[in-house]
Design a protein around this motif. Sequence first.
Motif, PDB file in Angstrom:
ATOM      1  N   ASN A  62      14.983 -10.314 -60.541  1.00 29.13           N
ATOM      2  CA  ASN A  62      16.097  -9.856 -61.362  1.00 29.13           C
ATOM      3  C   ASN A  62      17.356 -10.681 -61.200  1.00 29.13           C
ATOM      4  OD1 ASN A  62      14.448  -7.908 -62.440  1.00 29.13           O
ATOM      5  ND2 ASN A  62      14.924  -6.447 -60.865  1.00 29.13           N
ATOM      6  N   THR A  63      18.426 -10.086 -60.811  1.00 27.94           N
ATOM      7  CA  THR A  63      19.719 -10.771 -60.785  1.00 27.94           C
ATOM      8  C   THR A  63      19.810 -11.825 -59.697  1.00 27.94           C
ATOM      9  OG1 THR A  63      20.634  -8.996 -59.427  1.00 27.94           O
ATOM     10  CG2 THR A  63      20.955  -8.846 -61.797  1.00 27.94           C
ATOM     11  N   THR A  64      19.096 -11.651 -58.619  1.00 23.01           N
ATOM     12  CA  THR A  64      19.071 -12.671 -57.579  1.00 23.01           C
ATOM     13  C   THR A  64      17.647 -13.172 -57.432  1.00 23.01           C
ATOM     14  OG1 THR A  64      18.686 -11.081 -55.809  1.00 23.01           O
ATOM     15  CG2 THR A  64      20.971 -11.598 -56.321  1.00 23.01           C
ATOM     16  N   SER A  65      17.524 -14.420 -57.112  1.00 20.76           N
ATOM     17  CA  SER A  65      16.179 -14.994 -57.003  1.00 20.76           C
ATOM     18  C   SER A  65      15.542 -14.724 -55.647  1.00 20.76           C
ATOM     19  CB  SER A  65      16.248 -16.498 -57.243  1.00 20.76           C
ATOM     20  OG  SER A  65      17.125 -17.088 -56.303  1.00 20.76           O
ATOM     21  N   VAL A  66      16.359 -14.407 -54.640  1.00 15.27           N
ATOM     22  CA  VAL A  66      15.822 -14.193 -53.298  1.00 15.27           C
ATOM     23  C   VAL A  66      16.377 -12.909 -52.687  1.00 15.27           C
ATOM     24  CG1 VAL A  66      15.423 -16.630 -52.833  1.00 15.27           C
ATOM     25  CG2 VAL A  66      17.625 -15.639 -52.232  1.00 15.27           C
ATOM     26  N   PRO A  67      15.654 -12.263 -51.792  1.00  9.36           N
ATOM     27  CA  PRO A  67      14.312 -12.654 -51.386  1.00  9.36           C
ATOM     28  C   PRO A  67      13.308 -12.369 -52.492  1.00  9.36           C
ATOM     29  CG  PRO A  67      14.856 -10.546 -50.398  1.00  9.36           C
ATOM     30  CD  PRO A  67      16.087 -11.033 -51.119  1.00  9.36           C
ATOM     31  N   ALA A  68      12.334 -13.219 -52.605  1.00  8.40           N
ATOM     32  CA  ALA A  68      11.227 -13.017 -53.537  1.00  8.40           C
ATOM     33  C   ALA A  68       9.962 -12.951 -52.697  1.00  8.40           C
ATOM     34  CB  ALA A  68      11.150 -14.155 -54.542  1.00  8.40           C
ATOM     35  N   VAL A  69       9.302 -11.805 -52.718  1.00  6.09           N
ATOM     36  CA  VAL A  69       8.149 -11.566 -51.856  1.00  6.09           C
ATOM     37  C   VAL A  69       6.871 -11.608 -52.682  1.00  6.09           C
ATOM     38  CG1 VAL A  69       7.054  -9.933 -50.275  1.00  6.09           C
ATOM     39  CG2 VAL A  69       9.551 -10.170 -50.298  1.00  6.09           C
ATOM     40  N   PHE A  70       5.944 -12.429 -52.226  1.00 10.08           N
ATOM     41  CA  PHE A  70       4.614 -12.518 -52.823  1.00 10.08           C
ATOM     42  C   PHE A  70       3.614 -12.034 -51.787  1.00 10.08           C
ATOM     43  CE2 PHE A  70       7.038 -15.370 -55.374  1.00 10.08           C
ATOM     44  CZ  PHE A  70       6.392 -15.488 -56.590  1.00 10.08           C
ATOM     45  N   THR A  79      14.194  -7.160 -52.496  1.00 14.92           N
ATOM     46  CA  THR A  79      14.448  -6.153 -51.461  1.00 14.92           C
ATOM     47  C   THR A  79      14.155  -4.739 -51.945  1.00 14.92           C
ATOM     48  OG1 THR A  79      16.180  -7.599 -50.622  1.00 14.92           O
ATOM     49  CG2 THR A  79      16.156  -5.353 -49.790  1.00 14.92           C
ATOM     50  N   ASN A  80      14.625  -4.385 -53.135  1.00 12.50           N
ATOM     51  CA  ASN A  80      14.425  -3.017 -53.638  1.00 12.50           C
ATOM     52  C   ASN A  80      12.954  -2.659 -53.743  1.00 12.50           C
ATOM     53  OD1 ASN A  80      17.161  -2.578 -53.833  1.00 12.50           O
ATOM     54  ND2 ASN A  80      17.260  -3.007 -56.033  1.00 12.50           N
ATOM     55  N   GLU A  81      12.154  -3.555 -54.294  1.00 10.85           N
ATOM     56  CA  GLU A  81      10.730  -3.270 -54.460  1.00 10.85           C
ATOM     57  C   GLU A  81      10.012  -3.181 -53.116  1.00 10.85           C
ATOM     58  OE1 GLU A  81      12.432  -4.811 -58.119  1.00 10.85           O
ATOM     59  OE2 GLU A  81      12.382  -5.734 -56.136  1.00 10.85           O
ATOM     60  N   VAL A  82      10.339  -4.091 -52.212  1.00  7.43           N
ATOM     61  CA  VAL A  82       9.704  -4.084 -50.890  1.00  7.43           C
ATOM     62  C   VAL A  82      10.063  -2.809 -50.135  1.00  7.43           C
ATOM     63  CG1 VAL A  82       9.650  -5.228 -48.635  1.00  7.43           C
ATOM     64  CG2 VAL A  82       9.511  -6.589 -50.728  1.00  7.43           C
ATOM     65  N   MET A  83      11.335  -2.440 -50.136  1.00  7.83           N
ATOM     66  CA  MET A  83      11.759  -1.229 -49.426  1.00  7.83           C
ATOM     67  C   MET A  83      11.169   0.026 -50.061  1.00  7.83           C
ATOM     68  SD  MET A  83      13.092  -2.326 -46.900  1.00  7.83           S
ATOM     69  CE  MET A  83      14.507  -2.392 -45.871  1.00  7.83           C
ATOM     70  N   SER A  84      11.068   0.061 -51.386  1.00  5.51           N
ATOM     71  CA  SER A  84      10.447   1.208 -52.051  1.00  5.51           C
ATOM     72  C   SER A  84       8.988   1.361 -51.642  1.00  5.51           C
ATOM     73  CB  SER A  84      10.542   1.071 -53.574  1.00  5.51           C
ATOM     74  OG  SER A  84      11.873   1.174 -53.993  1.00  5.51           O
ATOM     75  N   HIS A  86       7.680   0.243 -48.858  1.00  6.71           N
ATOM     76  CA  HIS A  86       7.661   0.614 -47.448  1.00  6.71           C
ATOM     77  C   HIS A  86       7.964   2.098 -47.258  1.00  6.71           C
ATOM     78  CE1 HIS A  86       7.984   0.411 -43.167  1.00  6.71           C
ATOM     79  NE2 HIS A  86       9.289   0.645 -43.169  1.00  6.71           N
ATOM     80  N   LEU A  87       9.022   2.574 -47.886  1.00  7.96           N
ATOM     81  CA  LEU A  87       9.401   3.982 -47.731  1.00  7.96           C
ATOM     82  C   LEU A  87       8.366   4.924 -48.346  1.00  7.96           C
ATOM     83  CD1 LEU A  87      13.229   3.682 -48.403  1.00  7.96           C
ATOM     84  CD2 LEU A  87      12.076   4.018 -46.200  1.00  7.96           C
ATOM     85  N   GLY A  88       7.649   4.432 -49.354  1.00 15.41           N
ATOM     86  CA  GLY A  88       6.599   5.235 -49.977  1.00 15.41           C
ATOM     87  C   GLY A  88       5.271   5.162 -49.247  1.00 15.41           C
ATOM     88  N   GLY A  89       5.203   4.364 -48.188  1.00 21.89           N
ATOM     89  CA  GLY A  89       3.977   4.268 -47.402  1.00 21.89           C
ATOM     90  C   GLY A  89       2.927   3.340 -47.983  1.00 21.89           C
ATOM     91  N   SER A  90       3.298   2.525 -48.955  1.00 21.62           N
ATOM     92  CA  SER A  90       2.321   1.651 -49.616  1.00 21.62           C
ATOM     93  C   SER A  90       2.324   0.216 -49.111  1.00 21.62           C
ATOM     94  CB  SER A  90       2.589   1.629 -51.122  1.00 21.62           C
ATOM     95  OG  SER A  90       2.521   2.914 -51.657  1.00 21.62           O
ATOM     96  N   LEU A  91       3.388  -0.194 -48.407  1.00 22.68           N
ATOM     97  CA  LEU A  91       3.495  -1.600 -48.015  1.00 22.68           C
ATOM     98  C   LEU A  91       2.453  -1.988 -46.963  1.00 22.68           C
ATOM     99  CD1 LEU A  91       4.947  -4.299 -48.309  1.00 22.68           C
ATOM    100  CD2 LEU A  91       6.588  -3.519 -46.576  1.00 22.68           C
ATOM    101  N   VAL A  92       2.339  -1.219 -45.910  1.00 17.91           N
ATOM    102  CA  VAL A  92       1.395  -1.577 -44.829  1.00 17.91           C
ATOM    103  C   VAL A  92      -0.045  -1.609 -45.339  1.00 17.91           C
ATOM    104  CG1 VAL A  92       0.485  -0.890 -42.587  1.00 17.91           C
ATOM    105  CG2 VAL A  92       2.950  -0.887 -42.974  1.00 17.91           C
ATOM    106  N   PRO A  93      -0.508  -0.603 -46.101  1.00 21.07           N
ATOM    107  CA  PRO A  93      -1.879  -0.711 -46.622  1.00 21.07           C
ATOM    108  C   PRO A  93      -2.085  -1.937 -47.512  1.00 21.07           C
ATOM    109  CG  PRO A  93      -1.078   1.533 -46.825  1.00 21.07           C
ATOM    110  CD  PRO A  93       0.077   0.703 -46.401  1.00 21.07           C
TER     111      PRO A  93
END
Length: 99
Positions: A62-70, A79-84, A86-93
């Motif tokens: 979106n508005t900033t290019s980084v961090p961009a996580v693949f 950051t927003n997508e990664v934290m969402s 993580h907080l939703g319990g989906s990142l580790v799986p």
Amino acid sequence: MEAITRIVSDKGVVIFSKSSCCMCYAVKILFHDLGFNPKIHEIDLDPQGREIEKALIRLGCNTTSVPAVFIGGSLIGSTNEVMSLHLGGSLVPLLRALH
């Protein structure tokens, strides 16, 4: 765009970052605290950094290019997508599915 494809082609976790970005630092620390060792690509230290940054924005950062996580070659987001995830319990799986 070609440079991004080449960098993320290993199908692991890749974080495009800038060495002076505090949000990038937070995302990198999160992955390390979760026990994962992502490939970090500091675009401000790369001679092709401006082109990579423009390509990341075209890919949907979106508005900033980084961090961009693949993860697994797919753009997860910033950051927003990664934290969402993580907080939703989906990142580790999602990360464990790589191994």
